[in-house]
Design an enzyme around this catalytic site. Structure first.
Site, PDB file in Angstrom:
ATOM      1  N   GLU A  36       3.138   3.866 -22.028  1.00  8.23           N
ATOM      2  CA  GLU A  36       3.368   4.521 -20.675  1.00  8.23           C
ATOM      3  C   GLU A  36       3.570   5.630 -21.098  1.00  8.23           C
ATOM      4  O   GLU A  36       4.494   6.340 -21.803  1.00  8.23           O
ATOM      5  CB  GLU A  36       4.573   3.892 -20.296  1.00  8.23           C
ATOM      6  N   ARG A 262      10.923  -5.334 -33.948  1.00  3.42           N
ATOM      7  CA  ARG A 262      10.871  -3.741 -33.531  1.00  3.42           C
ATOM      8  C   ARG A 262      11.441  -2.917 -34.905  1.00  3.42           C
ATOM      9  O   ARG A 262      12.347  -3.534 -35.611  1.00  3.42           O
ATOM     10  CB  ARG A 262      11.917  -3.359 -32.525  1.00  3.42           C
ATOM     11  N   LYS A 272      13.269   6.102 -25.246  1.00  2.00           N
ATOM     12  CA  LYS A 272      12.777   7.243 -24.510  1.00  2.00           C
ATOM     13  C   LYS A 272      13.698   7.599 -23.616  1.00  2.00           C
ATOM     14  O   LYS A 272      13.994   8.891 -23.218  1.00  2.00           O
ATOM     15  CB  LYS A 272      11.479   6.970 -23.881  1.00  2.00           C
TER      16      LYS A 272
HETATM   17  P1  ATP Z   1      11.146   2.894 -25.239  1.00  2.81           P
HETATM   18  O1  ATP Z   1      12.029   1.829 -25.543  1.00  2.81           O
HETATM   19  O2  ATP Z   1      11.454   4.252 -26.132  1.00  2.81           O
HETATM   20  O3  ATP Z   1      11.115   3.487 -23.793  1.00  2.81           O
HETATM   21  P2  ATP Z   1       8.975   1.733 -24.885  1.00  2.81           P
HETATM   22  O4  ATP Z   1       8.606   0.284 -25.726  1.00  2.81           O
HETATM   23  O5  ATP Z   1       9.097   1.296 -23.545  1.00  2.81           O
HETATM   24  O6  ATP Z   1       9.742   2.554 -25.602  1.00  2.81           O
HETATM   25  P3  ATP Z   1       6.054   1.973 -24.513  1.00  2.81           P
HETATM   26  O7  ATP Z   1       5.482   3.452 -24.138  1.00  2.81           O
HETATM   27  O8  ATP Z   1       6.003   0.989 -23.308  1.00  2.81           O
HETATM   28  O9  ATP Z   1       7.399   2.555 -24.633  1.00  2.81           O
HETATM   29  O10 ATP Z   1       5.535   1.709 -25.724  1.00  2.81           O
HETATM   30  C1  ATP Z   1       4.147   1.416 -26.188  1.00  2.81           C
HETATM   31  C2  ATP Z   1       4.402   0.409 -27.236  1.00  2.81           C
HETATM   32  O11 ATP Z   1       5.038   0.948 -28.415  1.00  2.81           O
HETATM   33  C3  ATP Z   1       5.105  -0.863 -26.839  1.00  2.81           C
HETATM   34  O12 ATP Z   1       3.928  -1.907 -27.115  1.00  2.81           O
HETATM   35  C4  ATP Z   1       6.065  -1.174 -27.898  1.00  2.81           C
HETATM   36  O13 ATP Z   1       5.796  -2.396 -28.413  1.00  2.81           O
HETATM   37  C5  ATP Z   1       5.655  -0.147 -28.948  1.00  2.81           C
HETATM   38  N1  ATP Z   1       7.267   0.196 -29.476  1.00  2.81           N
HETATM   39  C6  ATP Z   1       8.104   1.112 -28.903  1.00  2.81           C
HETATM   40  N2  ATP Z   1       9.206   1.389 -29.584  1.00  2.81           N
HETATM   41  C7  ATP Z   1       9.138   0.650 -30.443  1.00  2.81           C
HETATM   42  C8  ATP Z   1       9.708   0.263 -31.579  1.00  2.81           C
HETATM   43  N3  ATP Z   1      11.026   0.759 -31.952  1.00  2.81           N
HETATM   44  N4  ATP Z   1       9.221  -0.559 -32.580  1.00  2.81           N
HETATM   45  C9  ATP Z   1       8.047  -1.099 -32.675  1.00  2.81           C
HETATM   46  N5  ATP Z   1       7.531  -1.055 -31.549  1.00  2.81           N
HETATM   47  C10 ATP Z   1       7.550  -0.079 -30.607  1.00  2.81           C
HETATM   48 MG    MG Z   2       8.450  -0.066 -22.520  1.00  6.30          MG
END
Ligand code: ATP
Ligand code: MG
Length: 563
Positions: A36, A262, A272
């Protein structure tokens, strides 16, 4: 033969992919990374990228970058640019396969209409609060919406009018008709579309209804022909919905969603939302502050992208588990890479003046120094040596303990690549503070070795005072002082866990002159002090250094001693 299909696959996802190719369930491998665009990518994203893209690469497939830009309120074009730049820096190239969920808005709308037609979705006039109140809990079933059984024609008409902008946000939504008693909460008639009257960074004001993540994501995967949709574990409850939508529409391409654990790292926040707060509330200097776990912060700090990738590979993919990897493990990956690749230079962070009394006033000798003992191809450089030098204040003690092998009165030490010198006198200021050390040198020891083979234990780094370049050095420590910064007691805040001493600025360091010629972004080792990157804040006249990592894991050692 693709590496991933040789012998035994490294993890359960690679196993599934290898099986799918072997049995012919899939003809090839297509993966995607679907961020995103609402922040800068961090090391957690890097992990997900390495899993998705790494697997596609290993099995000779292709990978897509798709921005999940379905929420006009939080997305910014800037983040779209930054993400691409940072993922390229990490070493991946998606070629022509750059996509935006917003490019599919027309197709997604048509799919929604089709879902209504098939009797699988309905327009619901409840407010979001009313919907939430009827959702039920893990132990209690939810309550069906009174609009659930309105005629298909009525839903089609209302949905079209939602799209035409007739209704205000919050007054109506489109919902799937699944099962309000489902044990899987995301399956309780989830909202698929809502009214949002905001401009979108790509589609402008063309739309005033926007699809929710669950609806847009599976269909985007299907449209692009993704084979394996790899995501982190929090999406596991959403998999039934992912499959339900694709099945209900009888989509020909039905990718398999597979979840992995994760990545969490000690003393590090990978949310984020929290990172955005650190930036907005001024706890750090920006998204690229070298203390941030963002890719841009790490790049600025001097972390090589190859170290980041080898760290992600070492951590490996697991199915479940809330594991927290030691930050020290990450530092070790960085150190290992930089030890092989970073050139050595000399610099003094906390200077103490040394005068070599028997060295001629006007003489300057060029000492030949090895650039990288791990890499013969890096060659040597010449470093000026003269009568007045800077050494590290810590490298001198007037009353040394027994095992102190550095400089002390009457003691002979080696100045690296230069001469053996013996301390003859200590000069102090009115407060008794040592301000200067006087030495004599042995002219027979040029290069640092005594022809008579006498043993000298201590070797010190130095900088010629007359030639030195004044610099600022920024020394970083952990950003959060506790292992799990997100664990906050009642009434507390995540920022309470910040380490108040995460940065120390040393503003009177001295560097050998060759450092001035290096470009910002270069990473080097200051001998005996650590790895440093040249910060863009600096200039050739006054370089600014970021400490990437220390040479050894001093922090872990302190922990052991303390505990
Ligand atoms: P945040 O929790 O920081 O807002 P998010 O998951 O909402 O991160 P996205 O932009 O939706 O952010 O993430 C894109 C991809 O990155 C998602 O498919 C998610 O699975 C992966 N991702 C984000 N953080 C991690 C993490 N700590 N470990 C593994 N994969 C991650
Ligand atoms: Mg997300």
């Amino acid at each position: 033969m693709a590496a991933g299909s040789e012998s035994r696959p490294r993890d359960f996802i690679r196993q599934i992919v290898a099986d799918d190719l072997r049995t012919g369930k899939r003809a090839g491998v297509v993966t995607r990374f679907p961020p995103e665009p609402n922040g800068y990518p961090h090391i957690g994203h890097a992990f997900a990228i390495c899993v998705n893209y790494g697997i596609a690469e290993e099995f000779g497939g292709r990978y897509h970058l798709r921005f999940d830009d379905t929420n006009p309120a939080t997305e910014e074009a800037l983040f779209v640019e930054v993400m691409q730049r940072d993922i390229r820096w990490l070493g991946f190239d998606w070629g022509e396969h750059l996509y935006f969920a917003s490019d599919y808005f027309g197709e997604l709308y048509a799919s929604a209409v089709e879902l209504i037609r098939r009797g699988h979705a309905f327009v619901c006039d409840l407010s979001s609060a009313e919907i939430a109140a009827r959702r039920g809990t893990l132990t209690e079933p939810g309550q069906e919406s009174p609009y659930r059984d309105r005629p298909v024609e009525e839903s089609l008409d209302l949905f079209e009018r939602m799209k035409a902008g007739e209704f205000e946000p919050g007054t109506r939504v489109l919902r799937a008709k699944i099962d309000m008693a489902s044990s899987i909460l995301p399956n309780r008639d989830p909202v698929l579309y809502r009214i949002v009257k905001a401009s979108h960074h790509r589609t402008g004001d063309a739309w005033c209804i926007y699809p929710l993540y669950d609806f847009a994501h599976c269909l985007s995967d299907s449209i692009e022909g993704i084979t394996h949709s790899l995501c982190s574990i929090e999406f596991v409850d959403h998999r039934p919905l992912y499959d339900w939508i694709l099945d209900s529409l009888e989509r020909e391409c039905h990718p398999q969603q597979i979840e992995f654990a994760r990545l969490n790292i000690t003393h590090t926040v990978l949310s984020k939302r929290v990172l955005l707060r650190l930036v907005n509330e001024g706890y750090v200097s920006g998204w690229d502050d070298p203390r941030m776990p963002t890719l841009s912060g790490m790049r600025r700090r001097g972390v090589p992208p190859t170290a980041l990738r080898s760290f992600c590979a070492d951590v490996g993919v697991t199915r479940v588990g809330d594991r927290r990897v030691q930050l020290a493990k990450f530092d070790a990956s960085v150190r290992e890479e930089l030890n092989r690749t970073a050139e050595r230079r000399m610099g003094v962070l906390r200077p103490l003046k040394v005068v070599i009394e028997n060295y001629p006033e006007d003489l300057v000798e060029e000492m030949e120094c090895v650039n990288n003992p791990e890499d013969a191809a890096a060659g040597t450089r010449r470093v000026p040596f003269s009568r007045e030098l800077w050494i590290e204040r810590d490298d001198f003690l007037e009353d040394p303990p027994r095992k102190f092998f550095r400089m002390a009165p009457g003691r002979e030490v080696r100045l690296r690549y230069a001469y053996l010198v013996t301390c003859t006198e200590v000069r102090k200021d009115a407060d008794g503070e040592v301000v200067e050390v006087r030495c004599t040198y042995d002219p027979e020891t040029r290069g640092g070795d005594a022809p008579d083979g006498r043993r000298v234990k201590g070797t010190l780094h130095w900088v010629s005072a007359r030639h030195a370049v004044a610099a600022e050095a920024r020394l970083y420590e952990i950003l959060f002082s506790v292992e799990n910064p997100m664990a906050v007691p009642e009434g507390g805040d995540v920022t309470d866990n910040l380490n108040p001493d995460s940065i120390e600025v040393v503003d009177a360091a001295w560097l050998e002159p060759s450092v001035a010629a290096l470009d910002p972004g270069t990473t080097l080792q200051l001998e005996r002090l650590g790895y440093f990157s040249l910060d863009p804040d600096g200039s050739p006249e006054r370089p600014v250094l970021n400490r990437t990592v220390t040479l050894r894991d001093t922090w872990a050692k302190l922990q052991k001693k303390g505990g």
